[in-house]
Design an enzyme around this catalytic site. Structure first.
Site, PDB file in Angstrom:
ATOM      1  N   CYS A 115       0.825  -1.210   0.000  1.00 10.36           N
ATOM      2  CA  CYS A 115       0.000   0.000   0.000  1.00 10.36           C
ATOM      3  C   CYS A 115       0.863   1.266   0.000  1.00 10.36           C
ATOM      4  O   CYS A 115       1.454   1.591  -1.024  1.00 10.36           O
ATOM      5  CB  CYS A 115      -0.992  -0.029   1.164  1.00 10.36           C
ATOM      6  N   HIS A 220      -3.802  -4.894   0.414  1.00 11.88           N
ATOM      7  CA  HIS A 220      -3.278  -5.373   1.691  1.00 11.88           C
ATOM      8  C   HIS A 220      -3.394  -6.898   1.773  1.00 11.88           C
ATOM      9  O   HIS A 220      -4.345  -7.426   2.371  1.00 11.88           O
ATOM     10  CB  HIS A 220      -4.038  -4.720   2.852  1.00 11.88           C
ATOM     11  N   GLU A 222      -1.825  -8.956   3.610  1.00 12.23           N
ATOM     12  CA  GLU A 222      -1.724  -9.480   4.983  1.00 12.23           C
ATOM     13  C   GLU A 222      -3.088  -9.633   5.634  1.00 12.23           C
ATOM     14  O   GLU A 222      -3.254 -10.418   6.581  1.00 12.23           O
ATOM     15  CB  GLU A 222      -0.817  -8.579   5.834  1.00 12.23           C
TER      16      GLU A 222
END
Length: 246
Positions: A115, A220, A222
């Protein structure tokens, strides 16, 4: 037993909700957990380190993770800070992450940027950003779902170049992603290759050619290890290269 790769994770500044407020350096747990699940050992790099401390630490790291967060200082890409949506600018963080990127590129250290990390990567090599995608980029989709409650929401599709490192890792030419940003790449930096785009044409991932692993994504991953299991492969490949897997 082979040592697990040591992954240095950049941190950011937050203020704990106490009276009086307490400043802390931190990182959302999903980043370090994704590194751990991929076989790496996450090490948080304090934001307040001096340059000589950082330079002493960097050779000991097997890989570097640059996370999301606030906006890059506009002056670094030739803009002013007058746009009303610019938020959470931290010049100290910019300096630290630019140094991490410079080291990773010069030394061939694997790194993965997420990001804001993609935006810093682009600025580090001379690219520019949209200060606010929604209001400045013609034909832009909505990309900022930060206040919509779930970081796992799949907001839109991205198209991935199959022959890219990203494409080979994901094993797909299209994938659904979350979208939690209001800035993005305006002019791609020389030396970077765009390897994924959103339906509106916004660059969603870049790579540095001829580097063992220098990959940055605008979404994102994760937060998507459960909703989109292919995102695990990004962390697994990053950690594997950091551990010496060519």
């Amino acid at each position: 037993m082979n040592a697990r790769p040591l992954i240095g994770c950049a941190t950011y500044r937050k203020v704990a909700g106490r009276r009086p407020p307490i400043e802390v350096y931190g990182l959302m747990p999903d980043y370090s957990e994704a590194v751990r699940l991929a076989g790496g050992l996450p090490l948080l790099i304090p934001l307040g380190l001096q340059q000589d401390d950082l330079q002493a630490l960097l050779p000991r790291l097997d890989g570097i993770l640059i996370p999301g967060g606030g906006d890059v200082e506009p002056a670094r890409y030739g803009a002013d800070n007058g746009h009303p949506t610019i938020r959470d600018v931290d010049g100290q963080r910019d300096r630290a992450e630019l140094l991490l990127i410079e080291h990773a590129l010069q030394q061939g250290t694997p790194f993965f940027a997420i990001c804001r990390g993609l935006q810093v990567f682009n600025v580090a090599l001379g690219g520019t950003l949209w200060a606010d995608v929604q209001s400045q980029m013609p034909g832009a989709l909505r990309h900022d779902y930060v206040n919509d409650g779930s970081r796992q929401r799949l907001a839109h599709q991205v198209t991935v170049r199959a022959e890219s490192q990203l494409g080979r890792v994901l094993g797909a030419e299209t994938i659904e992603v979350n979208s939690l940003h209001h800035q993005g790449i305006r002019r791609l930096a020389p030396g970077l290759r765009a390897v994924a785009t959103a339906p509106d044409g916004l660059i969603e991932a870049v790579e540095a050619p001829d580097h063992p692993f220098a990959v940055a994504v605008q979404w994102h991953p994760e937060n998507l290890l459960q909703a989109e299991p292919r995102m695990r492969r990004l962390f697994e490949r990053f950690v594997a290269v950091a551990g010496g897997d060519a």
